[in-house]
Scaffold this motif. Structure first.
Motif, PDB file in Angstrom:
ATOM      1  N   GLU A 337       0.730  -1.170  -0.094  1.00  0.00           N
ATOM      2  CA  GLU A 337       0.127   0.170   0.066  1.00  0.00           C
ATOM      3  C   GLU A 337       0.775   1.095   0.037  1.00  0.00           C
ATOM      4  O   GLU A 337       1.899   1.428   0.801  1.00  0.00           O
ATOM      5  N   GLY A 338       0.646   2.147  -0.788  1.00  0.00           N
ATOM      6  CA  GLY A 338       1.087   3.547  -0.890  1.00  0.00           C
ATOM      7  C   GLY A 338       2.390   3.518  -1.672  1.00  0.00           C
ATOM      8  O   GLY A 338       3.185   4.743  -2.112  1.00  0.00           O
ATOM      9  N   VAL A 339       3.006   2.232  -2.341  1.00  0.00           N
ATOM     10  CA  VAL A 339       4.016   2.234  -3.442  1.00  0.00           C
ATOM     11  C   VAL A 339       3.341   2.818  -4.773  1.00  0.00           C
ATOM     12  O   VAL A 339       2.430   2.378  -5.432  1.00  0.00           O
ATOM     13  N   ARG A 340       4.287   3.599  -5.166  1.00  0.00           N
ATOM     14  CA  ARG A 340       3.959   3.905  -6.902  1.00  0.00           C
ATOM     15  C   ARG A 340       5.422   3.661  -7.501  1.00  0.00           C
ATOM     16  O   ARG A 340       6.306   4.139  -7.179  1.00  0.00           O
ATOM     17  N   ILE A 341       5.205   2.889  -8.464  1.00  0.00           N
ATOM     18  CA  ILE A 341       6.596   3.030  -9.433  1.00  0.00           C
ATOM     19  C   ILE A 341       6.720   4.028 -10.568  1.00  0.00           C
ATOM     20  O   ILE A 341       5.669   4.211 -11.000  1.00  0.00           O
ATOM     21  N   ILE A 342       7.818   4.439 -10.377  1.00  0.00           N
ATOM     22  CA  ILE A 342       8.182   5.665 -11.263  1.00  0.00           C
ATOM     23  C   ILE A 342       8.844   4.993 -12.481  1.00  0.00           C
ATOM     24  O   ILE A 342       9.904   4.489 -12.348  1.00  0.00           O
ATOM     25  N   GLY A 343       8.475   4.976 -13.664  1.00  0.00           N
ATOM     26  CA  GLY A 343       8.961   4.156 -14.851  1.00  0.00           C
ATOM     27  C   GLY A 343       8.198   2.844 -14.911  1.00  0.00           C
ATOM     28  O   GLY A 343       8.567   1.912 -14.326  1.00  0.00           O
ATOM     29  N   THR A 344       7.324   2.924 -15.905  1.00  0.00           N
ATOM     30  CA  THR A 344       6.552   1.503 -16.120  1.00  0.00           C
ATOM     31  C   THR A 344       6.729   1.416 -17.570  1.00  0.00           C
ATOM     32  O   THR A 344       5.448   0.905 -18.171  1.00  0.00           O
ATOM     33  N   ALA A 345       7.614   1.407 -18.347  1.00  0.00           N
ATOM     34  CA  ALA A 345       7.938   1.106 -19.704  1.00  0.00           C
ATOM     35  C   ALA A 345       7.457  -0.217 -19.837  1.00  0.00           C
ATOM     36  O   ALA A 345       7.990  -1.081 -19.012  1.00  0.00           O
ATOM     37  N   ALA A 346       7.270  -0.590 -21.200  1.00  0.00           N
ATOM     38  CA  ALA A 346       6.956  -1.896 -21.524  1.00  0.00           C
ATOM     39  C   ALA A 346       8.096  -2.745 -21.398  1.00  0.00           C
ATOM     40  O   ALA A 346       8.338  -3.793 -20.980  1.00  0.00           O
ATOM     41  N   GLU A 347       9.211  -1.848 -22.108  1.00  0.00           N
ATOM     42  CA  GLU A 347      10.684  -2.741 -21.932  1.00  0.00           C
ATOM     43  C   GLU A 347      11.569  -2.055 -20.997  1.00  0.00           C
ATOM     44  O   GLU A 347      11.808  -0.852 -21.043  1.00  0.00           O
ATOM     45  N   LYS A 348      11.908  -2.714 -19.996  1.00  0.00           N
ATOM     46  CA  LYS A 348      12.636  -2.264 -18.984  1.00  0.00           C
ATOM     47  C   LYS A 348      13.806  -3.311 -18.751  1.00  0.00           C
ATOM     48  O   LYS A 348      13.892  -4.561 -18.687  1.00  0.00           O
ATOM     49  N   ALA A 349      15.040  -2.631 -18.027  1.00  0.00           N
ATOM     50  CA  ALA A 349      16.021  -3.424 -17.452  1.00  0.00           C
ATOM     51  C   ALA A 349      15.635  -3.492 -16.049  1.00  0.00           C
ATOM     52  O   ALA A 349      14.558  -2.931 -15.409  1.00  0.00           O
ATOM     53  N   SER A 350      16.160  -4.446 -15.195  1.00  0.00           N
ATOM     54  CA  SER A 350      15.963  -4.681 -14.125  1.00  0.00           C
ATOM     55  C   SER A 350      16.020  -3.638 -12.985  1.00  0.00           C
ATOM     56  O   SER A 350      16.875  -3.628 -11.997  1.00  0.00           O
ATOM     57  N   VAL A 351      15.616  -2.346 -13.233  1.00  0.00           N
ATOM     58  CA  VAL A 351      15.662  -1.469 -12.414  1.00  0.00           C
ATOM     59  C   VAL A 351      14.144  -1.041 -12.012  1.00  0.00           C
ATOM     60  O   VAL A 351      13.458  -0.784 -12.901  1.00  0.00           O
ATOM     61  N   ILE A 352      14.003  -0.801 -10.708  1.00  0.00           N
ATOM     62  CA  ILE A 352      12.547  -0.372 -10.233  1.00  0.00           C
ATOM     63  C   ILE A 352      12.791   0.775  -9.520  1.00  0.00           C
ATOM     64  O   ILE A 352      13.371   0.837  -8.379  1.00  0.00           O
ATOM     65  N   SER A 353      12.224   2.055  -9.934  1.00  0.00           N
ATOM     66  CA  SER A 353      12.266   3.112  -9.014  1.00  0.00           C
ATOM     67  C   SER A 353      10.918   3.449  -8.475  1.00  0.00           C
ATOM     68  O   SER A 353       9.673   3.104  -9.130  1.00  0.00           O
ATOM     69  N   PHE A 354      10.898   3.701  -7.282  1.00  0.00           N
ATOM     70  CA  PHE A 354       9.637   3.898  -6.548  1.00  0.00           C
ATOM     71  C   PHE A 354       9.409   4.886  -5.713  1.00  0.00           C
ATOM     72  O   PHE A 354      10.249   5.268  -4.905  1.00  0.00           O
ATOM     73  N   VAL A 355       8.582   5.264  -5.238  1.00  0.00           N
ATOM     74  CA  VAL A 355       8.147   6.280  -4.051  1.00  0.00           C
ATOM     75  C   VAL A 355       7.158   5.587  -3.361  1.00  0.00           C
ATOM     76  O   VAL A 355       6.325   4.940  -3.672  1.00  0.00           O
ATOM     77  N   LEU A 356       7.210   5.823  -1.886  1.00  0.00           N
ATOM     78  CA  LEU A 356       6.215   5.415  -1.057  1.00  0.00           C
ATOM     79  C   LEU A 356       5.506   6.412  -0.241  1.00  0.00           C
ATOM     80  O   LEU A 356       6.200   7.435   0.046  1.00  0.00           O
ATOM     81  N   GLU A 357       4.456   6.593  -0.406  1.00  0.00           N
ATOM     82  CA  GLU A 357       3.501   7.827  -0.049  1.00  0.00           C
ATOM     83  C   GLU A 357       3.794   8.053   1.564  1.00  0.00           C
ATOM     84  O   GLU A 357       3.735   7.484   2.343  1.00  0.00           O
ATOM     85  N   GLY A 358       4.226   9.437   1.917  1.00  0.00           N
ATOM     86  CA  GLY A 358       4.367   9.762   3.221  1.00  0.00           C
ATOM     87  C   GLY A 358       5.714   9.591   3.581  1.00  0.00           C
ATOM     88  O   GLY A 358       5.920   9.936   4.784  1.00  0.00           O
ATOM     89  N   VAL A 359       6.554   8.984   2.929  1.00  0.00           N
ATOM     90  CA  VAL A 359       7.986   8.600   3.368  1.00  0.00           C
ATOM     91  C   VAL A 359       8.969   9.032   2.265  1.00  0.00           C
ATOM     92  O   VAL A 359       8.915   8.611   1.157  1.00  0.00           O
ATOM     93  N   HIS A 360       9.917   9.750   2.733  1.00  0.00           N
ATOM     94  CA  HIS A 360      10.998  10.178   1.977  1.00  0.00           C
ATOM     95  C   HIS A 360      11.865   9.101   1.695  1.00  0.00           C
ATOM     96  O   HIS A 360      12.054   8.407   2.373  1.00  0.00           O
ATOM     97  N   PRO A 361      12.114   8.998   0.209  1.00  0.00           N
ATOM     98  CA  PRO A 361      13.381   7.819  -0.054  1.00  0.00           C
ATOM     99  C   PRO A 361      14.360   7.754   0.927  1.00  0.00           C
ATOM    100  O   PRO A 361      14.856   6.587   1.091  1.00  0.00           O
TER     101      PRO A 361
END
Lengths: 423, 150
Positions: A337-361
């Protein structure tokens, strides 16, 4: 996960993997070295730098134990051995990326130096007032700033092709921005911040049709994707050794021979000359023209060992394994809950950027670190991209061949702890 | 959750992060300074209204981690109404606190600032805590309009 253990337990993976990950993990001493008071290391910061297998470490030790000397200089035995090792490494790189000739392989300190070399040597000669250089919105600072410096000096203009909300290049806009004034087009093979894999074949074709020269920032391409520079037909391809299991301070600039040949030298010094007098200096042939001074010999032989290691396992098998981790971790992250992935391209290398609502990275990073989980937090040297997605920073988990689904699970457990603290 | 983490993220910090005090621009600011941490992207603007030797009001805007935001919030609440000399003294006290140097004040005397005592165990986070203070210091001393941790 919070108890002191040597390594993570690994249950049998549900999907048939091409990789024997347990055996691969055995090759990486650091993965068995506990962190933070006895916790097993979960290393998910591979887009920043990868860990090194014993084969690379041992190769460097052997170089210094048995082969160390300066290259291209001495007539003595060790100089021959060192030169031979250094030049064999060039051949290894040539084969690894499918170049035509060793002359096309210039050793650098890394991707950044490769791009700066092209900007300063090719760029200064070929870019003038009113000309344009085209990049994309997801570039790393190292593929932005060298071009800004050049444009500032020459009165040229830097154009930026946009990406959509998934972090994919808008190809029509890219094509529209290519004009007869476009002298050079530079873009990443894959994005370090989002993972997006660019449609580089199409982009190269479009750029060439417009008469532009193409440079690819391959820092995030080489570790994950099969590279054949001849097949791609790019003019330059730059990458770093340390992101593909090799030593830091090593890199490669590939350039087509005819283009490199026509370029003026960049740095002056030893090794890059044929003859020097105070009146006139004649420059050495390719690729030595671009390798002034004593190079990072130990690093280059270590890089060759790294590429041999990757070749022995097979880049396609590595990619299959990494894609499994990417999809598995993405699915699990999206269930938090609260996770949003930044970068949702169809073709991706094994990199996941995300933010969590209310918590700074940054806070996520510190809390995960206490669990032995290493991720990157911040702007990933891509501030314009962060602005594009309206986030000050993201947390980034990036996977390599030695990572496991269990480590992705550990990330999720860690994030649940973050939420316990902040909710 | 480790003891160290609990020490870092004390209730005061979590509370000030969630509900930062004086988190706004100041209409009558006599000085405004930007503070950046280029490594993590933290960015705050600190506004002060100085009247003679007194900090009449402090406000701040911007974005960053819980530690930096709580630090800016606690700082603003602590220094509002104090004299410049007192602010300078507390700047020194806070710096010693987050870098783990022995300070002259007891926990009771530190008051809310004591919530930052856990930061010294996290070298990577010292800059987060000190960024707002360095920025304010610059506003008081009036020497710069931008402050960077690097």
């Amino acid at each position: 996960m919070t108890t002191a253990t040597g390594t993570l337990p690994r249950s049998a993976s549900l999907i048939q993997d091409f990789l024997d990950v347990d055996r691969i993990r055995d090759d990486f001493p650091i993965l068995h070295h506990p962190v933070r008071g006895g916790r097993a290391l979960v290393y998910l910061d591979n887009a920043a730098t990868t860990q090194k297998p014993r084969q690379v470490i041992d190769r460097i030790v052997r170089y210094y134990s048995e082969e160390n000397s300066n290259v291209h200089r001495g007539v003595h035995y060790l100089s021959e051995v060192a030169t031979d090792a250094y030049e064999k490494a060039r051949t290894t790189v040539k084969r690894f990326i499918g170049a035509s000739d060793e002359k096309e392989i210039v050793f650098t300190r890394g991707t950044t130096e490769g791009i700066n070399l092209v900007a300063q040597s090719w760029g200064r000669k070929n870019v003038g007032a009113g000309d344009e250089i085209l990049i994309t919105a997801i570039e790393h600072h190292s593929n932005i700033v060298p071009w800004q410096l050049l444009c500032e000096e020459k009165g040229a203009r830097l154009r930026v092709a946009p990406v959509n909300d998934s972090g994919e290049l808008v190809l029509e806009e890219f094509a529209r921005l290519l004009t007869p004034r476009t002298k050079l087009v530079a873009f990443g093979h894959a994005s370090n911040a989002l993972g997006t894999i660019n449609p580089i074949r199409k982009m190269i074709g479009l750029a060439h049709a417009a008469g532009a020269v193409v440079l690819i920032d391959g820092a995030q391409g080489v570790p994950h994707l099969h590279i054949d520079v001849r097949d791609l037909d790019c003019d330059f391809y730059a990458f770093s050794g340390h992101k593909v299991y090799g030593p830091t301070g090593t890199g490669v600039l590939y350039g087509k021979e005819a283009i490199l040949d026509a370029m003026p030298p960049w740095q002056g010094g030893g090794d890059m000359i044929l003859s020097v007098s105070f009146e006139k200096t004649t420059y050495n042939a390719l690729p030595y023209k671009f390798e002034a001074g004593t190079p990072n010999i130990e690093g280059v032989v270590g890089l060759a060992a790294a590429l041999d290691y990757v070749s022995a396992i097979g880049i396609d098998a590595i990619a299959t394994h990494e894609q499994d981790l990417l999809h598995y971790a993405t699915k699990r992250l999206l269930a938090v809950e609260g996770v949003r992935i930044i970068g949702t391209a169809a073709e991706k290398a094994s990199v996941i950027s995300f933010v969590l609502e209310g918590v700074h990275p940054h806070d996520i990073g510190t809390i995960l670190d206490q669990e032995g989980i290493a991720i990157r937090t911040g702007h990933h040297c891509a501030q314009p991209l962060m602005m594009r997605f309206n986030v000050p920073a993201t947390a980034r988990a990036s996977f390599a061949m030695y990572n496991t689904r269990e480590e992705a699970d550990a990330l999720i457990v860690g994030l649940q702890k973050v939420m316990e603290l902040f909710r | 959750m480790t003891e160290q983490l609990r020490e870092l993220y004390q209730q005061v910090i979590l509370d000030h992060n969630r509900n930062p005090r004086n988190f706004h621009e100041l209409e009558h600011a006599t000085k405004k300074v930007d503070g950046y941490n280029p490594l993590c992207g933290d960015h705050y603007t600190i506004y002060v209204e100085i009247d003679g030797n007194t900090i009449k009001d402090i406000g701040f805007t911007g974005n960053g981690c819980a530690i930096s935001k709580a630090s800016a919030s606690v700082m603003s609440a602590t220094l509002k109404g104090s004299t410049i000399a007192e602010a300078r003294q507390l700047f020194d006290v806070f710096h010693k606190l987050v870098t783990g140097e022995p300070g002259s004040l007891s926990t009771a005397e530190l008051g809310r600032l004591a919530a930052f005592s856990g930061v010294s165990e996290f070298p990577a986070r010292v800059k987060c805590a000190s960024l707002p203070w360095h920025t304010l210091n610059s506003a008081i001393e009036g020497d710069k309009e931008t402050v960077s941790t690097e």
